[in-house]
Scaffold this motif. Structure first.
Motif, PDB file in Angstrom:
ATOM      1  N   GLN A  36       0.817  -1.192  -0.185  1.00 23.37           N
ATOM      2  CA  GLN A  36       0.093  -0.062  -0.080  1.00 23.37           C
ATOM      3  C   GLN A  36       0.834   1.256   0.116  1.00 23.37           C
ATOM      4  N   PRO A  37       0.275   2.436  -0.284  1.00 20.18           N
ATOM      5  CA  PRO A  37       1.113   3.596  -0.208  1.00 20.18           C
ATOM      6  C   PRO A  37       1.876   3.683   1.046  1.00 20.18           C
ATOM      7  N   THR A  93      -8.239   0.129  -4.666  1.00 22.17           N
ATOM      8  CA  THR A  93      -7.243   0.786  -5.597  1.00 22.17           C
ATOM      9  C   THR A  93      -6.297   1.328  -4.771  1.00 22.17           C
ATOM     10  N   LYS A  94      -6.314   1.095  -3.324  1.00 19.15           N
ATOM     11  CA  LYS A  94      -5.009   1.585  -2.538  1.00 19.15           C
ATOM     12  C   LYS A  94      -4.170   0.249  -1.924  1.00 19.15           C
ATOM     13  N   PRO A 203       2.442   3.291  -8.859  1.00 17.28           N
ATOM     14  CA  PRO A 203       1.210   3.797  -8.682  1.00 17.28           C
ATOM     15  C   PRO A 203       0.688   4.073  -7.427  1.00 17.28           C
ATOM     16  N   LEU A 204       1.284   3.104  -6.478  1.00 18.33           N
ATOM     17  CA  LEU A 204       1.270   3.501  -4.927  1.00 18.33           C
ATOM     18  C   LEU A 204       1.862   4.653  -4.358  1.00 18.33           C
ATOM     19  N   THR A 206       2.685   7.325  -6.354  1.00 20.76           N
ATOM     20  CA  THR A 206       1.958   8.641  -6.682  1.00 20.76           C
ATOM     21  C   THR A 206       0.907   8.865  -5.613  1.00 20.76           C
ATOM     22  N   GLN A 207      -0.015   7.918  -5.050  1.00 24.83           N
ATOM     23  CA  GLN A 207      -0.919   8.050  -4.311  1.00 24.83           C
ATOM     24  C   GLN A 207      -0.368   8.778  -2.872  1.00 24.83           C
ATOM     25  N   ARG A 210       0.805  12.221  -3.604  1.00 28.11           N
ATOM     26  CA  ARG A 210      -0.586  13.297  -3.687  1.00 28.11           C
ATOM     27  C   ARG A 210      -1.288  13.585  -2.428  1.00 28.11           C
ATOM     28  N   ARG A 211      -1.202  12.363  -1.544  1.00 30.36           N
ATOM     29  CA  ARG A 211      -1.869  12.629  -0.278  1.00 30.36           C
ATOM     30  C   ARG A 211      -1.014  13.280   0.649  1.00 30.36           C
ATOM     31  N   GLU A 230      -3.175   4.730 -12.619  1.00 31.52           N
ATOM     32  CA  GLU A 230      -3.867   5.110 -11.684  1.00 31.52           C
ATOM     33  C   GLU A 230      -3.585   6.546 -11.104  1.00 31.52           C
ATOM     34  N   PRO A 232      -3.523  10.121  -9.622  1.00 29.17           N
ATOM     35  CA  PRO A 232      -4.405  10.891  -8.555  1.00 29.17           C
ATOM     36  C   PRO A 232      -4.539  12.058  -9.610  1.00 29.17           C
TER      37      PRO A 232
END
Length: 263
Positions: A36-37, A93-94, A203-204, A206-207, A210-211, A230, A232
């Motif tokens: 996960q991120p 998606t996470k 992809p993780l 980038t999440q 952005r978070r 994916e 963000p």
């Protein structure tokens, strides 16, 4: 560092285990890790109360903005991941499901894996320092760089370490900051010549970026398609191949001159 399955690959890999499990036991351990991120850290500032980049032997600039390295968090190598875990992660998606051997060295104990990851991080820091000083043509100067980042292993922070060193010593080369006051995030290995390498798990990452407020993400060029998959909202991708290309892109982004590459 870690690669994420595409939908086709995941279905293809899971097809055989599903049949086997239905015929035997539905909750047997599977050779996967769930990721996960993870955390991000501003290499221009402090992490857990300790300055990430400390430079002696040369004047250091006061910087603005942030350069955030990104990580993913994966289940530990001794965690049993079963079919329900895989299914839950697949529809989230996470989270991402990856072969455990692509995340951790096969056959090693937890302690050995931790030592391996720390060694990779140390090597990454050394290469990042060499790359930055080589880029600035200051290899022969009496400059000492110390990098401290607790609880993070692996080589994928190399690019951001190098950028942080460049920003602290030289900025954009014209008195300004590389960040232009923005929150810039990214990932990528780097060697002493400044070549940026792919890392996986984009992809993780980038999440996570952005978070934590990033609006720009530097990604190894070869992983553009993964990063777009994916992406963000509100996060701009900039592909890079070398430290020089990353610096040039950030300078162009700030001053509006020249072309800023995109994925």
């Amino acid at each position: 560092m870690f690669s994420r399955f595409s939908r086709f690959q995941a279905l293809a890999v899971l097809g055989v285990p599903v049949v086997a499990l239905l015929a035997t036991a539905g909750f047997a351990p599977l050779p996967f890790s769930v990721a996960q991120p993870g955390l991000t850290a501003n290499v221009l500032g402090e992490n857990k109360g300790t300055q990430v980049i400390t430079i002696t032997g040369a004047p250091v600039r006061k910087t603005s903005g942030q350069l955030r390295m990104t990580t993913i968090e994966a289940t530990s190598p001794d965690t049993h991941v079963d079919l329900p875990d895989v299914i839950d992660s697949w529809f989230s998606t996470k989270q991402a499901v990856m072969p455990r051997d692509s995340v951790y060295p096969s056959g090693d104990s937890v302690k050995e894996i931790e030592q391996y990851n720390r060694a990779q991080m140390k090597e990454s820091q050394d290469e990042a320092t060499r790359a930055a000083l080589h880029y600035l043509d200051r290899e022969d100067d009496d400059i000492k760089v110390t990098l401290e980042l607790a609880d993070v292993g692996g080589p994928s922070a190399g690019l951001l370490f190098s950028l942080g060193i460049v920003d602290k010593l030289d900025g954009d080369g014209s008195g300004g900051d590389l960040t232009g006051g923005r929150v810039i995030a990214g990932t990528g290995t780097i060697d002493a010549n400044g070549t940026v390498g792919a890392v996986g798990g984009v992809p993780l990452k980038t999440q996570a970026a952005r978070r934590d407020g990033a609006t720009v993400f530097l990604v190894p060029k070869d992983e553009c398609s993964d990063a777009r998959a994916e992406l963000p909202d509100g996060l701009r991708l900039i592909p890079v191949t070398t430290l020089e290309s990353a610096v040039d892109a950030l300078v162009s982004l700030d001053n509006g001159k020249g072309q800023v590459p995109s994925c």
